[in-house]
Enzyme design. Structure first.
Site, PDB file in Angstrom:
ATOM      1  N   GLY A 189       0.831  -1.192   0.000  1.00  0.00           N
ATOM      2  CA  GLY A 189       0.000   0.000   0.000  1.00  0.00           C
ATOM      3  C   GLY A 189       0.871   1.249   0.000  1.00  0.00           C
ATOM      4  O   GLY A 189       2.089   1.167   0.140  1.00  0.00           O
ATOM      5  N   PRO A 191       2.892   4.752   0.790  1.00  0.00           N
ATOM      6  CA  PRO A 191       3.762   5.058   1.923  1.00  0.00           C
ATOM      7  C   PRO A 191       2.970   5.716   3.054  1.00  0.00           C
ATOM      8  O   PRO A 191       2.032   6.471   2.795  1.00  0.00           O
ATOM      9  CB  PRO A 191       4.770   6.053   1.357  1.00  0.00           C
ATOM     10  N   GLY A 192       3.349   5.419   4.277  1.00  0.00           N
ATOM     11  CA  GLY A 192       2.739   6.091   5.425  1.00  0.00           C
ATOM     12  C   GLY A 192       1.368   5.588   5.820  1.00  0.00           C
ATOM     13  O   GLY A 192       0.683   6.205   6.625  1.00  0.00           O
ATOM     14  N   GLY A 194       0.789   2.839   7.420  1.00  0.00           N
ATOM     15  CA  GLY A 194       0.828   2.113   8.693  1.00  0.00           C
ATOM     16  C   GLY A 194       1.309   0.678   8.580  1.00  0.00           C
ATOM     17  O   GLY A 194       1.025  -0.140   9.450  1.00  0.00           O
ATOM     18  N   LYS A 195       2.076   0.370   7.536  1.00  0.00           N
ATOM     19  CA  LYS A 195       2.538  -1.018   7.363  1.00  0.00           C
ATOM     20  C   LYS A 195       3.525  -1.411   8.470  1.00  0.00           C
ATOM     21  O   LYS A 195       3.390  -2.466   9.090  1.00  0.00           O
ATOM     22  CB  LYS A 195       3.177  -1.177   5.973  1.00  0.00           C
ATOM     23  N   THR A 196       4.500  -0.534   8.717  1.00  0.00           N
ATOM     24  CA  THR A 196       5.463  -0.816   9.784  1.00  0.00           C
ATOM     25  C   THR A 196       4.747  -0.912  11.125  1.00  0.00           C
ATOM     26  O   THR A 196       5.031  -1.792  11.937  1.00  0.00           O
ATOM     27  CB  THR A 196       6.510   0.320   9.838  1.00  0.00           C
ATOM     28  N   GLU A 413      -1.383  31.409  -9.777  1.00  0.00           N
ATOM     29  CA  GLU A 413      -2.211  30.646  -8.826  1.00  0.00           C
ATOM     30  C   GLU A 413      -3.694  30.774  -9.151  1.00  0.00           C
ATOM     31  O   GLU A 413      -4.436  29.798  -9.069  1.00  0.00           O
ATOM     32  CB  GLU A 413      -1.932  31.103  -7.384  1.00  0.00           C
ATOM     33  N   HIS A 416      -4.699  28.368 -11.770  1.00  0.00           N
ATOM     34  CA  HIS A 416      -5.060  27.044 -11.245  1.00  0.00           C
ATOM     35  C   HIS A 416      -6.461  27.064 -10.633  1.00  0.00           C
ATOM     36  O   HIS A 416      -7.312  26.226 -10.932  1.00  0.00           O
ATOM     37  CB  HIS A 416      -4.108  26.622 -10.119  1.00  0.00           C
TER      38      HIS A 416
HETATM   39  P1  ADP Z   1       4.464   2.717   6.276  1.00  0.00           P
HETATM   40  O1  ADP Z   1       5.302   1.650   6.900  1.00  0.00           O
HETATM   41  O2  ADP Z   1       3.214   2.196   5.649  1.00  0.00           O
HETATM   42  O3  ADP Z   1       5.206   3.626   5.344  1.00  0.00           O
HETATM   43  P2  ADP Z   1       4.346   3.662   8.974  1.00  0.00           P
HETATM   44  O4  ADP Z   1       3.791   2.474   9.645  1.00  0.00           O
HETATM   45  O5  ADP Z   1       5.805   3.874   9.084  1.00  0.00           O
HETATM   46  O6  ADP Z   1       3.931   3.665   7.442  1.00  0.00           O
HETATM   47  O7  ADP Z   1       3.569   4.945   9.515  1.00  0.00           O
HETATM   48  C1  ADP Z   1       4.226   6.105   9.917  1.00  0.00           C
HETATM   49  C2  ADP Z   1       3.482   6.791  11.059  1.00  0.00           C
HETATM   50  O8  ADP Z   1       2.199   7.248  10.624  1.00  0.00           O
HETATM   51  C3  ADP Z   1       3.180   5.874  12.210  1.00  0.00           C
HETATM   52  O9  ADP Z   1       4.242   5.830  13.109  1.00  0.00           O
HETATM   53  C4  ADP Z   1       1.947   6.497  12.827  1.00  0.00           C
HETATM   54  O10 ADP Z   1       2.270   7.571  13.676  1.00  0.00           O
HETATM   55  C5  ADP Z   1       1.224   7.080  11.636  1.00  0.00           C
HETATM   56  N1  ADP Z   1       0.182   6.166  11.133  1.00  0.00           N
HETATM   57  C6  ADP Z   1       0.122   5.611   9.910  1.00  0.00           C
HETATM   58  N2  ADP Z   1      -0.985   4.851   9.775  1.00  0.00           N
HETATM   59  C7  ADP Z   1      -1.641   4.918  10.946  1.00  0.00           C
HETATM   60  C8  ADP Z   1      -2.853   4.336  11.436  1.00  0.00           C
HETATM   61  N3  ADP Z   1      -3.603   3.545  10.693  1.00  0.00           N
HETATM   62  N4  ADP Z   1      -3.226   4.634  12.702  1.00  0.00           N
HETATM   63  C9  ADP Z   1      -2.470   5.429  13.468  1.00  0.00           C
HETATM   64  N5  ADP Z   1      -1.325   6.001  13.080  1.00  0.00           N
HETATM   65  C10 ADP Z   1      -0.907   5.770  11.826  1.00  0.00           C
HETATM   66 ZN    ZN Z   2       1.508  26.055 -10.443  1.00  0.00          ZN
END
Ligand code: ADP
Ligand code: ZN
Length: 581
Positions: A189, A191-192, A194-196, A413, A416
């Site tokens: 999925g 980035p960011g 919540g995979k980690t 701007e 846009h």
């Molecule tokens: P990924 O590994 O998918 O790139 P991370 O797990 O590293 O994303 O997420 C980074 C941070 O974003 C987490 O430490 C948390 O603070 C926040 N975050 C992401 N997804 C969630 C979620 N579903 N619920 C709560 N916090 C989240």
């Molecule tokens: Zn522009």
């Protein structure tokens, strides 16, 4: 830790170069500068020109003349010379000490070299034991353990992972049923999302150690090092009995081997990948070790990774929808003071935000509240944080801004914004600003896109037109000769969408319903035609945008003048213009 060491190693390198420099300089200075023959000295002596002579135990002596000049000449090292000088009333400066500067520089050099040697052996020791492995042992310190409660939303992913937790907690149960549990799970999925976090929560819930490594650590290491690190990681994890092994950015080592761009072998990556596969087939199903990996894209992974017995469980971790966003916002606000926040409204305004971006938003708001010494996070802090997250911090030093730049930015701007208001009334334009940001933009227009899972082809085309609106406005008002570089990132975004339509979403002519990324190396003959089609699409959409804005030129001008005066327009002020469209 490794990074810090790298920084410190600079210090002995610099001191050794410096001391070497001093050494060279002082000896060069000593030997060659202003040398004259012994005969010149003798004639100067005869003519009574000499004021002072500096003698030392090196083969040169320095002669100071009465006219203020000086030079060096050979030192005959004879006692008669001294006598002769003294008899002529010439003072002698005897300096038998070794040159202080030289000694100091020499010692410094020696010291630096010793430090360097020491540091580099220390560092390579660290490398061989794979310092890049991150270990968090939730079995020992359960207070730090994350649980599924720390992950908001992602309900489906959590549901499938609960099974894994149960398996980790009692593998024997599954064994007695003859069930084969997955050895590997891939979380995929954006980035960011919540995979980690999910992988850590699995380890936390099961109370087992969490070993993490990132695929990008393997890029550009020496052949064999990556494979060794993998073996090391598994050895450590298995010595614990149960464990979660997490490999972030698995695509860095597990990218499709015959996929388009990566033609030609990469020994190091193959070796690392093979080591991983070997290790995974090496442990038994009831051992209680599970390998979790994360990637942004499942489709680019090598098929060998996805076979049964390897990473055969694939779990999507998608961007949160409105209700999941609300939960994530609530979770991150739960430990922060706040008042009168309309959380539903914030969730609505943040479509396409990942969990990480939401966390960032709340954190920026908390920082702003602390800066204000405000008791609580308020709506104003959230609004400000919203612009910061999307566009970067506004630059404080603004006095250098030229009036002509501001004028250009406001037309750009509004170009846009107006295109968006005219073509996509359901997307909300929430803020326009001509204040430059630290991210390098001259100004910015924030829009909140419609919250949908699918994007229609006509929507994408209109979106491209909105991106081209800035450049189009510049051209209409200032002429083709005066267009600027300000549209660079707009053009980047427009190209990405157009390329996506033609090569990935089956919305073009050249490939029809074929997907470029599935064709691998067979696609090579098509790339020129795909680029041609992409160019034609963008050019014709640009012409449409020019026409649209030309037809609304009066609106464009008045709108821009208001922006120029106020520098920032908020939603309410923009809505007035929307009614005029
Ligand atoms: P990924 O590994 O998918 O790139 P991370 O797990 O590293 O994303 O997420 C980074 C941070 O974003 C987490 O430490 C948390 O603070 C926040 N975050 C992401 N997804 C969630 C979620 N579903 N619920 C709560 N916090 C989240
Ligand atoms: Zn522009």
């Amino acid at each position: 830790m490794n990074k810090q060491k790298k920084n410190y190693i600079i210090i002995p390198i610099i001191t050794s170069i410096l001391s070497l420099g001093i050494l060279l300089f002082s000896s060069v200075n000593f030997n060659t500068k202003n040398n004259k023959s012994y005969n010149t000295f003798k004639s100067d002596l005869e003519l009574n020109q000499v004021l002072k002579v500096a003698l030392s135990n090196n083969p040169y002596m320095t002669i100071y003349l009465k006219d203020g000049t000086s030079y060096k000449t050979d030192n005959p090292n004879s006692p008669t010379l001294k006598e002769e000088l003294l008899s002529k009333n010439i003072s002698i400066n005897e300096n038998n000490n070794i040159n202080v500067t030289k000694t100091f520089a020499g010692l410094l050099l020696l010291g630096s070299i010793i430090t360097l040697v020491f540091m580099s052996t220390n560092k390579s020791k660290g490398m061989s034991s794979a310092t890049s492995i991150e270990l968090t042992d939730f079995s020992e310190d359960s207070s730090k353990a994350l649980s599924f409660k720390d992950v908001a939303g992602n309900e489906e992913a959590k549901e499938s992972l609960k099974e894994i937790v149960d398996f980790l907690s009692n593998p024997e149960k599954y064994k007695s049923y003859g069930a084969r549990m997955p050895k590997g799970v891939i979380l995929y999925g954006d980035p960011g999302t919540g995979k980690t976090l999910l992988a850590k929560a699995v380890a936390g819930e099961a109370k087992v150690p969490f070993y993490a490594l990132s695929g990008s650590d393997f890029v550009q290491v020496y052949v064999g090092v990556g494979a060794a690190r993998i073996r090391n990681l598994f050895k450590k994890a298995r010595s614990h009995g149960k464990a979660v092994i997490f490999i972030d950015e698995i695509d860095a080592i597990g990218k499709n081997r015959d996929g388009g761009k990566t033609a030609g072998g990469n020994d190091e990556r193959d070796q690392t990948l093979n080591a991983l596969l070997t290790e995974m087939s090496g442990f038994g199903e009831s051992e209680g070790v599970i390998v979790m990996a994360a990637t942004n894209r499942l489709d680019i992974l090598d098929q060998a990774l996805l076979r049964p017995g390897r990473f055969d469980r694939h779990i999507e971790v998608a961007l949160p929808d409105v209700s999941a966003r609300e939960k994530i916002i609530n979770l991150h606000l739960s430990n922060k003071p706040h008042i009168d926040l309309n959380i539903k409204d914030i969730a609505k305004k943040t479509s396409y935000f990942s969990g990480a971006k939401l966390e960032n938003l709340i954190n920026e708001a908390a920082i702003l509240a602390a800066k204000d010494n405000s008791e609580c996070i308020t709506e104003t802090h959230i609004d400000k944080a919203y612009s910061i997250v999307l566009a970067g911090h506004e630059k404080l030093e603004r006095s250098h801004l030229k009036a002509s730049d501001l004028l250009l930015t406001s037309y750009h701007e509004v170009g846009h914004a107006l295109t968006s208001l005219l073509l996509l009334p359901e997307d909300e334009v929430s803020k326009i600003s001509i204040i430059p940001t630290t991210k390098g933009a001259g100004g910015y227009t924030l829009t909140i896109p419609e919250d949908t899972n699918y994007q229609r082809a006509d929507y994408l085309k209109k979106k491209i037109m909105v991106m081209l609106g800035g450049r189009a406005a510049e051209e209409i008002i200032f002429g083709k000769e005066k267009i600027t570089t300000g549209a660079s990132s707009d053009l980047n975004n427009a190209t990405n969408i157009a390329m996506g339509m033609i090569s990935e979403y089956g919305m073009g002519e050249t490939l029809g319903l074929l997907k470029l990324s599935s064709l691998g190396s067979m696609a090579s003959g098509y790339s020129t035609k795909v680029i041609e089609e992409c160019k034609d699409l963008i050019n014709s959409l640009y012409d449409d945008t020019l026409k649209l804005l030309n037809n609304n030129k009066e609106l464009l001008e008045k709108f821009s003048i208001e922006l120029l005066e106020k520098e920032t327009l908020k939603k309410e002020e923009i809505d007035i213009w929307k009614k005029l469209c």
